[in-house]
Motif scaffolding. Structure first.
Motif, PDB file in Angstrom:
ATOM      1  N   THR A 110       0.845  -1.200   0.000  1.00 30.51           N
ATOM      2  CA  THR A 110       0.000   0.000   0.000  1.00 30.51           C
ATOM      3  C   THR A 110       0.881   1.252   0.000  1.00 30.51           C
ATOM      4  N   LEU A 111       0.207   2.374  -0.222  1.00 29.73           N
ATOM      5  CA  LEU A 111       0.910   3.660  -0.169  1.00 29.73           C
ATOM      6  C   LEU A 111       1.556   3.865   1.207  1.00 29.73           C
ATOM      7  N   ASP A 112       0.820   3.510   2.263  1.00 32.13           N
ATOM      8  CA  ASP A 112       1.373   3.651   3.615  1.00 32.13           C
ATOM      9  C   ASP A 112       2.620   2.799   3.800  1.00 32.13           C
ATOM     10  N   ASP A 113       2.613   1.588   3.246  1.00 24.85           N
ATOM     11  CA  ASP A 113       3.807   0.722   3.344  1.00 24.85           C
ATOM     12  C   ASP A 113       5.003   1.417   2.688  1.00 24.85           C
ATOM     13  N   ALA A 114       4.767   1.984   1.504  1.00 23.74           N
ATOM     14  CA  ALA A 114       5.878   2.617   0.768  1.00 23.74           C
ATOM     15  C   ALA A 114       6.396   3.832   1.523  1.00 23.74           C
ATOM     16  N   ARG A 115       5.466   4.637   2.071  1.00 26.72           N
ATOM     17  CA  ARG A 115       5.871   5.809   2.873  1.00 26.72           C
ATOM     18  C   ARG A 115       6.720   5.366   4.059  1.00 26.72           C
ATOM     19  N   ARG A 116       6.259   4.282   4.685  1.00 29.21           N
ATOM     20  CA  ARG A 116       6.953   3.816   5.895  1.00 29.21           C
ATOM     21  C   ARG A 116       8.369   3.315   5.544  1.00 29.21           C
ATOM     22  N   ILE A 117       8.484   2.559   4.460  1.00 24.94           N
ATOM     23  CA  ILE A 117       9.813   2.069   4.065  1.00 24.94           C
ATOM     24  C   ILE A 117      10.722   3.259   3.776  1.00 24.94           C
ATOM     25  N   ARG A 118      10.182   4.234   3.073  1.00 24.64           N
ATOM     26  CA  ARG A 118      10.996   5.393   2.701  1.00 24.64           C
ATOM     27  C   ARG A 118      11.526   6.096   3.961  1.00 24.64           C
ATOM     28  N   ARG A 119      10.609   6.346   4.897  1.00 25.68           N
ATOM     29  CA  ARG A 119      10.975   7.058   6.135  1.00 25.68           C
ATOM     30  C   ARG A 119      11.946   6.216   6.976  1.00 25.68           C
ATOM     31  N   ASP A 120      11.620   4.933   7.175  1.00 23.01           N
ATOM     32  CA  ASP A 120      12.460   4.080   8.029  1.00 23.01           C
ATOM     33  C   ASP A 120      13.823   3.830   7.399  1.00 23.01           C
ATOM     34  N   PHE A 121      13.847   3.700   6.074  1.00 26.64           N
ATOM     35  CA  PHE A 121      15.141   3.404   5.435  1.00 26.64           C
ATOM     36  C   PHE A 121      16.056   4.622   5.481  1.00 26.64           C
ATOM     37  N   GLU A 122      15.473   5.813   5.345  1.00 23.87           N
ATOM     38  CA  GLU A 122      16.286   7.041   5.462  1.00 23.87           C
ATOM     39  C   GLU A 122      16.930   7.095   6.843  1.00 23.87           C
ATOM     40  N   ALA A 123      16.107   6.823   7.878  1.00 23.02           N
ATOM     41  CA  ALA A 123      16.610   6.870   9.258  1.00 23.02           C
ATOM     42  C   ALA A 123      17.671   5.787   9.460  1.00 23.02           C
ATOM     43  N   TYR A 124      17.388   4.604   8.917  1.00 19.75           N
ATOM     44  CA  TYR A 124      18.318   3.468   9.047  1.00 19.75           C
ATOM     45  C   TYR A 124      19.675   3.815   8.403  1.00 19.75           C
ATOM     46  N   LEU A 125      19.619   4.437   7.225  1.00 20.67           N
ATOM     47  CA  LEU A 125      20.878   4.794   6.535  1.00 20.67           C
ATOM     48  C   LEU A 125      21.683   5.795   7.354  1.00 20.67           C
ATOM     49  N   TYR A 184       8.628 -10.292  -8.339  1.00 16.31           N
ATOM     50  CA  TYR A 184       8.988  -9.005  -8.926  1.00 16.31           C
ATOM     51  C   TYR A 184       9.047  -7.901  -7.861  1.00 16.31           C
ATOM     52  N   THR A 185       8.090  -7.891  -6.929  1.00 16.43           N
ATOM     53  CA  THR A 185       8.077  -6.822  -5.917  1.00 16.43           C
ATOM     54  C   THR A 185       9.354  -6.870  -5.075  1.00 16.43           C
ATOM     55  N   GLY A 186       9.750  -8.076  -4.642  1.00 13.74           N
ATOM     56  CA  GLY A 186      10.946  -8.219  -3.805  1.00 13.74           C
ATOM     57  C   GLY A 186      12.199  -7.744  -4.527  1.00 13.74           C
ATOM     58  N   LEU A 187      12.341  -8.141  -5.781  1.00  8.74           N
ATOM     59  CA  LEU A 187      13.555  -7.776  -6.528  1.00  8.74           C
ATOM     60  C   LEU A 187      13.591  -6.269  -6.808  1.00  8.74           C
ATOM     61  N   GLU A 188      12.442  -5.708  -7.202  1.00  8.57           N
ATOM     62  CA  GLU A 188      12.401  -4.261  -7.484  1.00  8.57           C
ATOM     63  C   GLU A 188      12.718  -3.459  -6.235  1.00  8.57           C
ATOM     64  N   LEU A 189      12.119  -3.885  -5.123  1.00 10.26           N
ATOM     65  CA  LEU A 189      12.328  -3.150  -3.874  1.00 10.26           C
ATOM     66  C   LEU A 189      13.795  -3.246  -3.439  1.00 10.26           C
ATOM     67  N   ALA A 190      14.363  -4.441  -3.546  1.00  8.26           N
ATOM     68  CA  ALA A 190      15.768  -4.634  -3.141  1.00  8.26           C
ATOM     69  C   ALA A 190      16.668  -3.669  -3.906  1.00  8.26           C
ATOM     70  N   MET A 191      16.449  -3.569  -5.218  1.00  7.96           N
ATOM     71  CA  MET A 191      17.326  -2.704  -6.026  1.00  7.96           C
ATOM     72  C   MET A 191      17.038  -1.223  -5.786  1.00  7.96           C
ATOM     73  N   SER A 192      15.769  -0.895  -5.537  1.00  9.72           N
ATOM     74  CA  SER A 192      15.421   0.503  -5.266  1.00  9.72           C
ATOM     75  C   SER A 192      16.157   0.974  -4.001  1.00  9.72           C
ATOM     76  N   LEU A 193      16.191   0.118  -2.971  1.00 12.98           N
ATOM     77  CA  LEU A 193      16.852   0.502  -1.711  1.00 12.98           C
ATOM     78  C   LEU A 193      18.378   0.469  -1.871  1.00 12.98           C
ATOM     79  N   PHE A 194      18.863  -0.512  -2.627  1.00 13.06           N
ATOM     80  CA  PHE A 194      20.310  -0.595  -2.853  1.00 13.06           C
ATOM     81  C   PHE A 194      20.832   0.699  -3.494  1.00 13.06           C
ATOM     82  N   PHE A 195      20.126   1.147  -4.544  1.00 11.51           N
ATOM     83  CA  PHE A 195      20.603   2.359  -5.230  1.00 11.51           C
ATOM     84  C   PHE A 195      20.371   3.616  -4.375  1.00 11.51           C
ATOM     85  N   ALA A 230      23.298   6.151  -3.504  1.00  9.53           N
ATOM     86  CA  ALA A 230      23.190   7.603  -3.715  1.00  9.53           C
ATOM     87  C   ALA A 230      23.531   8.367  -2.443  1.00  9.53           C
ATOM     88  N   ALA A 231      23.327   7.703  -1.288  1.00 10.57           N
ATOM     89  CA  ALA A 231      23.663   8.360  -0.010  1.00 10.57           C
ATOM     90  C   ALA A 231      25.125   8.102   0.353  1.00 10.57           C
TER      91      ALA A 231
END
Ligand SMILES: Cc1cc2nc3c(=O)[nH]c(=O)nc-3n(C[C@H](O)[C@H](O)[C@H](O)COP(=O)(O)OP(=O)(O)OC[C@H]3O[C@@H](n4cnc5c(N)ncnc54)[C@H](O)[C@@H]3O)c2cc1C
Length: 378
Positions: free
Chosen positions: A122-137, A152-163, A167-168
């Motif tokens: 869901t949109l909330d899941d994506a918002r939460r990952i974005r916020r938590d991953f920023e803090a985690y980094l 497909y979702t797992g692989l796309e998400l893995a690469m989105s976070l990796f990049f 970038a950070a």
């Protein structure tokens, strides 16, 4: 009194059905817990912070027909024999029903702490990952992402976070595990190898035949290996979104409802299912869960509901496979009509274009088109 048509879910399928029912003589009730429609294929991009959130959603109040009543609740039960739906503790009677509530993550009764796992549905899941991953980094010197599920979702998400980590300025370990022995089994060997080569070239470990054995909120163990202070994402499967359904229905293992060629339930001619909620057999196999099948299936179901209101015979749904693309930010794999394969940045651009074409407003379409033209340089 006009007959009442209840639509469960205002996603790709539900909204198309509403459109098809615009002029029909029926009271339209739409039950959906969300105030917005979401462009789900853009969620891995949003989770990694690569697309602005405004391009991934649009208010349902704008999209639903003016005379439709929106009940902002989740349906918890459907009683097909009594023609009742329960949502938010209330019961709604219907004359006609469309089940288009999509799918929700399947946690397979895992005992892991949910508030430390990151699903993406869901949109909330994506918002939460974005916020938590920023803090985690920010707080982690050596970030490690562990993804359960090599769909497909797992692989796309893995690469989105990796990049995003790259970038950070951080080198991020990525491990993707799945108990099944083969990656993306529906792909031919050559395409599967292409995906594997790309993932391993980024340093990702793809561990097949391996499940997450334990996770205490910080440390996970998978296939005997320990991952400390890990960012754990769950993309291990999805299931039917309504917890209870009473009546005589045939279902797939993930809960999808087997439908007749016109998308009605075989024992209930006034009840239809479309999108991820429906198991639509095509050449002996259920169709994959995909935007285009939901979009056109929802439209066919809506038209058939309208035809039944007019006393006309329903028509069968003829699915047309327009192909698919899986983007990994720097490259992609995809199959277009006529068996053409696509790779590289072209597929990434096509992904943004598809997110625009199937989006919910002209502004969102134009924003996605810009992304498609720029490639990934957001
Ligand atoms: C992260 C992700 C990436 C994806 N990427 C792609 C892709 O690139 N290409 C592609 O073709 N497909 C992709 N898909 C699959 C595609 O998004 C779905 O197949 C499609 O959205 C199904 O449409 P739908 O209308 O059945 O469900 P949805 O679009 O999911 O809509 C369901 C609606 O039902 C509502 N709802 C949920 N539970 C209930 C309930 N209990 N009661 C009432 N309403 C409820 C939801 O709020 C939602 O509004 C992706 C899916 C995800 C999760």
């Amino acid at each position: 009194m006009k007959p009442r048509t209840v639509i469960l879910g205002a996603g790709f399928a539900g909204l198309q059905a509403c459109k098809a029912l615009r002029g029909a003589l029926t009271d339209l009730v739409v039950i959906d817990p969300s105030p917005v429609a979401t462009m789900l294929p853009a969620l891995p991009d949003l989770a990694g912070g690569w697309v602005p959130e405004r391009l991934t959603r649009h208010s349902l109040a704008d999209l639903l027909p003016p005379r439709a009543t929106h009940i902002q609740q989740s349906a918890t039960s459907i009683d097909l024999d009594r023609r009742l739906v329960t949502a938010g503790g209330e019961t709604y009677a219907y004359d006609q029903l469309l089940i288009a509530a999509g799918s929700v993550p399947n946690f397979y009764q895992s005992p892991f702490p949910r508030d430390r796992m990151h699903p993406l549905a869901t949109l909330d899941d994506a918002r939460r990952i974005r916020r938590d991953f920023e803090a985690y980094l920010q707080e982690t010197a050596h970030p490690q992402v562990l993804v359960a599920g090599t769909g497909y979702t797992g692989l796309e998400l893995a690469m989105s976070l990796f990049f995003r980590a790259k970038a950070a300025g951080k080198s991020c370990g990525v491990t993707i595990v799945d108990p099944t022995p083969i990656l993306l089994p529906s792909l031919p060997d050559k395409q599967r190898q292409f995906v594997l080569d790309f993932l391993t070239a980024q340093g990702a470990a793809v561990r097949l035949g391996v499940a997450v054995e334990s996770f205490d909120g910080q440390t996970a163990v998978a296939g005997g290996q320990t991952y400390g202070n890990v960012f754990f994402c769950w993309a291990a499967g999805s299931q039917f979104a309504v917890p209870e359904i009473k009546g005589t229905v045939e279902r797939l293992r993930d809960g999808r409802l087997k439908v007749a060629p016109d998308l009605s339930l075989p024992m209930y001619p006034d009840v239809f299912a479309a999108g991820d909620a429906a198991a639509i057999l095509h050449r002996g196999q259920p169709l994959r869960k995909a935007v285009n099948f939901a979009y056109y299936g929802g439209r066919r179901a809506g038209r058939n509901l309208a035809r039944r209101l007019r006393g006309k015979p329903t028509r069968p749904f003829h699915p047309l496979d327009l192909g698919w693309v899986v983007p990994f930010r720097e490259t992609s794999v995809g199959r277009l009509p006529f068996g053409l394969w696509v790779h590289g940045r072209l597929g990434v651009r096509l992904h943004h274009l598809m997110c625009g074409v199937r989006n919910y407003s002209f502004e969102n379409f134009a924003g996605c088109l810009k992304l498609a033209m720029k490639g990934n340089h957001v």
